[in-house]
Design an enzyme around this catalytic site. Structure first.
Site, short mmCIF file in Angstrom:
data_model
loop_
_atom_site.label_atom_id
_atom_site.label_comp_id
_atom_site.label_asym_id
_atom_site.label_seq_id
_atom_site.Cartn_x
_atom_site.Cartn_y
_atom_site.Cartn_z
N CYS A 110 8.20 -3.38 -23.60
CA CYS A 110 9.59 -3.48 -24.06
C CYS A 110 10.47 -2.45 -23.37
CB CYS A 110 9.64 -3.28 -25.58
SG CYS A 110 11.33 -3.40 -26.23
N GLU A 117 25.45 -23.41 -28.31
CA GLU A 117 25.34 -22.50 -29.45
C GLU A 117 25.25 -23.25 -30.77
OE1 GLU A 117 24.52 -19.57 -29.38
OE2 GLU A 117 24.90 -19.04 -27.30
N CYS A 123 12.50 3.18 -29.74
CA CYS A 123 12.22 2.34 -30.91
C CYS A 123 11.49 3.12 -32.01
CB CYS A 123 11.41 1.12 -30.52
SG CYS A 123 11.12 -0.01 -31.91
N TYR A 173 28.38 -15.84 -36.17
CA TYR A 173 27.51 -15.76 -35.00
C TYR A 173 28.09 -16.55 -33.82
CZ TYR A 173 24.30 -16.98 -31.47
OH TYR A 173 23.78 -17.19 -30.22
N CYS A 176 10.19 -8.78 -28.47
CA CYS A 176 10.27 -8.29 -29.85
C CYS A 176 10.12 -9.48 -30.79
CB CYS A 176 11.59 -7.55 -30.06
SG CYS A 176 11.61 -6.52 -31.54
N CYS A 205 5.25 -4.50 -27.62
CA CYS A 205 5.95 -3.22 -27.51
C CYS A 205 5.63 -2.50 -26.19
CB CYS A 205 5.59 -2.32 -28.69
SG CYS A 205 6.04 -3.02 -30.28
N ASP A 216 22.16 -12.63 -34.72
CA ASP A 216 21.33 -13.77 -35.13
C ASP A 216 19.99 -13.23 -35.62
OD1 ASP A 216 20.17 -12.90 -32.78
OD2 ASP A 216 19.56 -14.91 -32.19
#
Length: 348
Positions: free
Chosen positions: A206, A43, A212, A126, A196, A203, A144
């Site tokens: 997705c 991370e 959405c 985060y 995305c 899309c 994030d």
DNA sequence: TATTCGTGGAG
DNA sequence: TCTCCAAGAAT
């Protein structure tokens, strides 16, 4: 409607990407626990850095320092050299600071609460949420760049970042499930990274295409809005690349604070609108015809390169023997300068 | 709140 | 060639 987080988790179970630090959903189901040390390491490396850039660094670090205690016992210069090329070098300094803190104050075991993680050097909102959810399965919410993009599209938020960040964070929290929070965190980030995406989002495939709002309104590709960034000025400087008769290189370790802090470097002037010639030793300096060009986060640099063989005591810097010197330990700007200069600095 | 702090790949 | 930007944190 079926639970939104459930839809995403089912998508993740089928599409999770393989990464060296990741426990696959099926292994997780078999009871395999992620190693908090490796999650933390990944991370920190992934902060503002692509998965592709991190992969080999992560392998080298965990091969060389398999546990937080191993890392805590490492030499500073070895860690900085291993980080060279990955950028944002304060991360490497904080990595060491954090490892030593965990060994000193937590017996070499990472704390397992969000608040305790937040106090660690180099661990912000985060990263604390990522370690909490992924390593300890706590229901914390990661926010994030991926999540900001996914959420702003899902709810068709047109307020520009960073103003919209609190609103996006609240919406992201409202979607986070209490079960499998770690898989969910990785799922929503995978979604942002693979479907995305910033430009031309996919899309059509997705898992969240139905709820959405941006897709319904045709605004997905224009979100999230961001405030315009300032143009980058150009700075100039001079780097001095010198060797002694025995082949040793004249080097500096840059101060911990500021640009390229703590990194091995060649002596340079300060970088600004103009620069003054301040060589680190009296010698017959020769300037290359070619400059090293490099762009940092907030400015362009044109770096003039001067070389010399020196037989006097330098006013600053230290010599590094030819066998101890490796250009791979240099940040990229100095690696560029070295590549341009080393042809004329060959040792006989 | 705004600025500082790297790098390399994509488009 | 150039802009954007990637699993942000510290100050």
């Amino acid at each position: 409607m079926v639970n939104m987080s459930q839809i995403l988790l089912e998508w993740y179970d089928r599409n999770a990407r393989v990464m060296p630090w990741r426990v696959s959903p099926s292994d997780r189901a078999d009871g395999v626990k992620p190693d908090p040390y490796r999650i933390w390491m990944s991370e920190v490396m992934l902060q503002q850095t692509t998965v592709a850039a991190v992969r080999d660094y992560f392998r080298r670090f965990t091969d060389r320092w398999p546990t937080v205690t191993d890392l805590a016992n490492a030499q500073d210069a070895d860690v900085m050299a291993e980080w060279a090329g990955l950028g944002y070098y304060a991360r490497a300094r904080n990595l060491l600071k954090c490892a030593r803190h965990v060994v000193e104050h937590h017996g070499g075991v990472f704390p397992n609460t969000h608040d305790a993680l937040l106090t660690l050097p180099g661990v912000g909102p985060y990263t604390a949420a990522a370690i909490s959810s992924i390593a300890f399965d706590l229901p914390e919410t990661v926010v994030d760049g991926n999540v900001e993009r996914v959420i702003s599209r899902l709810y068709d938020i047109h307020t520009p970042l960073p103003t919209s960040k609190p609103e996006l964070t609240a919406l992201a929290k409202s979607l986070t499930p209490t079960e499998r929070a770690g898989d969910y965190a990785q799922a929503i980030m995978d979604l942002g990274a693979t479907i995305c995406t910033p430009k031309s989002p996919a899309c059509g495939i997705c898992p969240w295409r139905e709820p959405c709002l941006a897709r319904a309104n045709g605004t997905a590709a224009d979100l999230p809005k961001k405030v315009a960034k300032k143009p980058k000025p150009t700075r100039v400087g001079i780097v001095y690349i010198a060797r002694r008769e025995d082949g040793a290189w004249l080097m500096e370790t840059r101060p911990d604070k500021g640009l390229l802090g703590g990194m091995l470097a060649f002596p340079t002037t300060e970088w600004g609108e103009t620069t003054d010639d301040h060589p680190p030793a009296s010698a017959e300096w020769t300037e290359l015809e070619t400059e090293a060009l490099h762009t940092f986060t907030h400015f362009h640099l044109r770096l003039r390169i001067q070389t010399a063989w020196i037989d006097t005591t330098p006013s600053r810097g230290h010599f590094l023997s030819a066998s101890d010197f490796s250009p791979t330990a240099l940040p990229t700007v100095f690696r560029k300068a070295f590549d341009l200069a080393h042809e004329t600095m060959r040792h006989n």
